[in-house]
Design an enzyme around this catalytic site. Sequence first.
Site, PDB file in Angstrom:
ATOM      1  N   ASP A   1      -7.723  17.781 -15.000  1.00 26.77           N
ATOM      2  CA  ASP A   1      -8.024  16.411 -15.418  1.00 26.77           C
ATOM      3  C   ASP A   1      -7.592  16.312 -16.874  1.00 26.77           C
ATOM      4  OD1 ASP A   1      -9.150  14.066 -16.405  1.00 26.77           O
ATOM      5  OD2 ASP A   1     -10.937  14.209 -15.147  1.00 26.77           O
TER       6      ASP A   1
ATOM      7  N   LYS B   1      -8.491   5.169 -19.711  1.00 31.30           N
ATOM      8  CA  LYS B   1      -8.818   5.622 -21.055  1.00 31.30           C
ATOM      9  C   LYS B   1      -7.596   5.500 -21.967  1.00 31.30           C
ATOM     10  CE  LYS B   1     -12.605   6.462 -18.839  1.00 31.30           C
ATOM     11  NZ  LYS B   1     -12.961   7.767 -18.298  1.00 31.30           N
TER      12      LYS B   1
ATOM     13  N   TYR C   1     -16.880  15.745 -16.103  1.00 32.17           N
ATOM     14  CA  TYR C   1     -17.119  14.304 -16.046  1.00 32.17           C
ATOM     15  C   TYR C   1     -18.159  14.007 -14.953  1.00 32.17           C
ATOM     16  CZ  TYR C   1     -16.377   9.353 -15.408  1.00 32.17           C
ATOM     17  OH  TYR C   1     -16.576   8.011 -15.296  1.00 32.17           O
TER      18      TYR C   1
ATOM     19  N   ARG D   1       0.850  -1.201   0.000  1.00 28.24           N
ATOM     20  CA  ARG D   1       0.000   0.000   0.000  1.00 28.24           C
ATOM     21  C   ARG D   1       0.881   1.245   0.000  1.00 28.24           C
ATOM     22  NH1 ARG D   1      -1.553   1.729   4.576  1.00 28.24           N
ATOM     23  NH2 ARG D   1      -2.332  -0.250   5.414  1.00 28.24           N
TER      24      ARG D   1
END
Length: 378
Positions: free
Chosen positions: A170, A195, A98, A46
């Site tokens: 973004d 994407k 978005y 982590r």
Amino acid sequence: MGINTRLIHGGISWDKQTGAVNIPIYQTSTFKQKSLGETYGYEYSRTGNPTREALESLIAELEGGLAGFAFSSGMAAISSVFMLFNSGDKIVLPDNIYGGTYRVMENVFKRFGLRAVYIDTTKIEEVEKAFEGKARAIFIETPTNPLMDVTDIRRVAEVAKRAGGLTIVDNTFMTPYLQRPIELGADIVVHSATKYLGGHSDVVAGLAVTATEELKERLHFIQNSVGAVLGPQDSYYIIRGVKTLGVRMDRHEENAMKVAKWLRTQEGIEKVYYPGLPDHPGHKIMKGQADGFGGILSFRTSTPQLALKILNGVRLITLGESLGGVESLICQPATMTHASFPEDIRGRLGIDDCLVRLSVGIEDADDIIEDLRTAMGG
Ligand SMILES: *Cc1c(COP(=O)(O)O)cnc(C)c1O
């Protein structure tokens, strides 16, 4: 070195132990310690994992930032960035954004006291006004999803900086191959690596890059504390996707331009939103801040029936959410990606049943056009 070289050789691109040309998938949760308090460089996945770190160093280098962070999704990256703020802080966002970013802000972060203001970020006066109202940060997408509005990153970052606020971009639609917001003054870049970076519609992943040491420390603390990290296998897939980003983006754009030009000659297509078209209102700004226009376009049909006919009639193009894969994807933002927007906002912006978004893939452009032509009925 040029961007295409850096896509392949950037960051930690090979294994120093064995010479393997691909970074191995370190499928491990924990790491043996040499002795109490002395590690081989890693403690627990982590906190840090070598495969994830290779991806993180790669995206930091590509975006021209100081540090990169890989998350389990784009939304995990965006949410972790929102966690940099405190209750009462005001964040400025674009009014067409978005849908997932809007949803998490309105339904999660508002409950923790973040205050969101939605404006038209393409109008610098509105950005200035928002910062006069003591905003702590602005979060922009350019071009926006799904209306392809273009915001001037340099000017927004200047206004934010003057007011002591942060600029977060973004950069999912553009990728660092086409646009590097940190070079234009932004403080943080976020990505849905699901994407274009992954590029093959086979991984969900998110990335963030910070420009300063302070933000690097704070975001690393959040990444490790909250724990929405990307696993080693998926980190590997994103690294592999990035290697071919340049050639894919070139083809996406070439095809998008052809499809955009064809669509605007078609009866029943009222408007085509693609910033690569010289008469798009954001075309000039985009030429000044990006190295291309990308592969996403939207268009408006004259009737909802025609939109429906296209969405249900395509055979080669896939009806589905998401974008940026090698295959062409089509969707109706109003009922799919942007369904979580209140209807009045959607109506005001024109995100209605006549609006169709197309992520133009890297198939032969003629086949994509033929598929649309057939679906439209001749
Ligand atoms: C898809 C997308 C996101 C969300 O990313 P996920 O990987 O789906 O969580 C955020 N911003 C933009 C612009 C997107 O297209």
